[in-house]
Design an enzyme around this catalytic site. Sequence first.
Site, PDB file in Angstrom:
ATOM      1  CB  ALA A   1       3.083   6.620  -4.058  1.00 61.00           C
TER       2      ALA A   1
ATOM      3  CG  HIS B   1      -2.097  -0.961   1.036  1.00 59.58           C
ATOM      4  ND1 HIS B   1      -2.184  -2.159   1.704  1.00 59.58           N
ATOM      5  CD2 HIS B   1      -3.193  -0.888   0.243  1.00 59.58           C
ATOM      6  CE1 HIS B   1      -3.292  -2.788   1.335  1.00 59.58           C
ATOM      7  NE2 HIS B   1      -3.920  -2.044   0.448  1.00 59.58           N
TER       8      HIS B   1
ATOM      9  CG  HIS C   1      -1.821  -0.171  -4.479  1.00 56.12           C
ATOM     10  ND1 HIS C   1      -2.392  -1.118  -5.303  1.00 56.12           N
ATOM     11  CD2 HIS C   1      -2.837   0.287  -3.674  1.00 56.12           C
ATOM     12  CE1 HIS C   1      -3.683  -1.244  -5.013  1.00 56.12           C
ATOM     13  NE2 HIS C   1      -3.977  -0.405  -4.040  1.00 56.12           N
TER      14      HIS C   1
ATOM     15  CG  HIS D   1      -7.590   3.491  -3.923  1.00 56.19           C
ATOM     16  ND1 HIS D   1      -6.493   3.628  -4.733  1.00 56.19           N
ATOM     17  CD2 HIS D   1      -7.522   2.228  -3.413  1.00 56.19           C
ATOM     18  CE1 HIS D   1      -5.812   2.507  -4.719  1.00 56.19           C
ATOM     19  NE2 HIS D   1      -6.404   1.633  -3.931  1.00 56.19           N
TER      20      HIS D   1
HETATM   21  N1  LIG Z   1      -2.831 -10.185  -5.169  1.00 61.57           N
HETATM   22  C1  LIG Z   1      -3.508 -10.069  -4.018  1.00 61.57           C
HETATM   23  N2  LIG Z   1      -3.479 -11.072  -3.108  1.00 61.57           N
HETATM   24  C2  LIG Z   1      -4.164 -11.000  -1.946  1.00 61.57           C
HETATM   25  N3  LIG Z   1      -4.890  -9.932  -1.591  1.00 61.57           N
HETATM   26  C3  LIG Z   1      -4.941  -8.894  -2.457  1.00 61.57           C
HETATM   27  C4  LIG Z   1      -4.262  -8.915  -3.696  1.00 61.57           C
HETATM   28  N4  LIG Z   1      -4.510  -7.748  -4.344  1.00 61.57           N
HETATM   29  C5  LIG Z   1      -5.313  -7.023  -3.534  1.00 61.57           C
HETATM   30  N5  LIG Z   1      -5.565  -7.705  -2.400  1.00 61.57           N
HETATM   31  C6  LIG Z   1      -6.425  -7.303  -1.257  1.00 61.57           C
HETATM   32  O1  LIG Z   1      -7.560  -6.652  -1.797  1.00 61.57           O
HETATM   33  C7  LIG Z   1      -7.660  -5.395  -1.178  1.00 61.57           C
HETATM   34  C8  LIG Z   1      -8.295  -4.330  -2.019  1.00 61.57           C
HETATM   35  O2  LIG Z   1      -8.253  -3.117  -1.283  1.00 61.57           O
HETATM   36  P1  LIG Z   1      -6.864  -2.589  -0.708  1.00 61.57           P
HETATM   37  O3  LIG Z   1      -5.974  -2.134  -1.832  1.00 61.57           O
HETATM   38  O4  LIG Z   1      -7.084  -1.656   0.410  1.00 61.57           O
HETATM   39  O5  LIG Z   1      -6.182  -3.902  -0.077  1.00 61.57           O
HETATM   40  C9  LIG Z   1      -6.198  -5.013  -0.899  1.00 61.57           C
HETATM   41  C10 LIG Z   1      -5.663  -6.307  -0.369  1.00 61.57           C
HETATM   42  O6  LIG Z   1      -6.050  -6.506   0.959  1.00 61.57           O
HETATM   43 ZN   LIG Z   2      -5.902  -0.294  -3.001  1.00 57.23          ZN
END
Ligand SMILES: Nc1ncnc2c1ncn2[C@@H]1O[C@@H]2COP(=O)(O)O[C@H]2[C@H]1O
Ligand SMILES: [Zn+2]
Length: 392
Positions: A122, A120, A124, A160
């Site tokens: 920048a 998590h 991403h 986000h």
């Molecule tokens: N490749 C992945 N494997 C496992 N969890 C994921 C993956 N990509 C996204 N996520 C989960 O999906 C969530 C979507 O919202 P977030 O980006 O806050 O946090 C992300 C992770 O917790």
């Molecule tokens: Zn996200």
Amino acid sequence: MTDRRVGVLQEAWECCIIIQPIESGETEFSTKRRMKHLLSFQRYYHTSRLLRAHMLSKVGTWNFDIFLFDRLTNGNSLVTLMCHLFNIYDLIHHFQLDIVKLHGFFGMVQKDYHSQNPYHNAIHAADVTQAMYCYLKEPKLADQLTPLDVFLGLIAAAAHDVDHPGVNQPFLIKTRHHLASLYQNTSVLESHHWRSTVGMLRESGLLAHLPAEITRVIEQQLGSLILATDICRQNEFLLTFREHLDNQDLDLLDASHRHFILQIALKCADVCNPCRSWELSRQWGERVCEEFHKQGELEKKFDLEVSPQCDHKVDSVPAIQSGFISCIAEPLFEEWNLFTHPSLLSQTMLDHLDKNKAHWIRLLKPRTLAEEQTYACAESCDAEKGERKNIT
Ligand SMILES: Nc1ncnc2c1ncn2[C@@H]1O[C@@H]2COP(=O)(O)O[C@H]2[C@H]1O
Ligand SMILES: [Zn+2]
């Protein structure tokens, strides 16, 4: 180093080359070496500028390598991307935006991501923004979107996850974090990302010239988009999306329907990493698991119950990835494919998803008990999907 600083540095070094006399005691050999060094810096700077421009010309392609782009922009991928996309859509002119304030706002958003988070961060946010741009360009959508839709979609994507602490909501609740009580244990992180975005928008003064009512609508809609990324609300959105597709009642001339599709597009962009080519997808998969496992280590250190997927001894990367693809990514992208049909991009994403899932499954070691449970979840998701296919 920022563009401006590199530019100033380069100018200064060019001056050095021209006017600096050979210092006393300096041999001709060391001067040559110094020149060679300076020229190699110039060559590097020039090449990286060309590469950056070349990459930006391909920003709408699905194999865009955001990690490379982040290196070429010296860690400024989010700001560079947002400025470029605002230019492409002519949003600066349309909303009469002040470029300095706009740059200031993007800079604040990028800076508020935690670079120490493996996932998590920048990059991403830049990755999600680039995916969002690809979705906004989908033929089904592109011609129906207003400048305001695009403006909201891009800002929501960029911001986000802003100020994400690198741990999830259950962790914040069990450690009695002040954000959990502030947002009453519901969409805690997403509420914080939204309110932080609004705070930065106000601080930057970017929208100060717009009527208060429009600013209010923008802030509310950004909230509704960012809150939709709460993964706990996945089923709620998926069911509504399926219902609309089954009834074929989505009317993109209706602003509320466009808003719903923007929510779905942002959700897709947020979890699209398993739909990238293996090399990119693998890196995201490893990063997100590293973040989960770091949380697990913290939980162990403070004698807290270790959250699901967070125990690195139990939850392997391939098990987490194959489970996530089956339970979250596949159901969502199958519906998105139906909505965008016929779409080359959606087909490409589903192909990658298939191949990446098979790749992770091949990497699964002989199963542990926990993996057995994750895998059982993946299998039951697959079975559920099979049933749905039979129904439709
Ligand atoms: N490749 C992945 N494997 C496992 N969890 C994921 C993956 N990509 C996204 N996520 C989960 O999906 C969530 C979507 O919202 P977030 O980006 O806050 O946090 C992300 C992770 O917790
Ligand atoms: Zn996200």
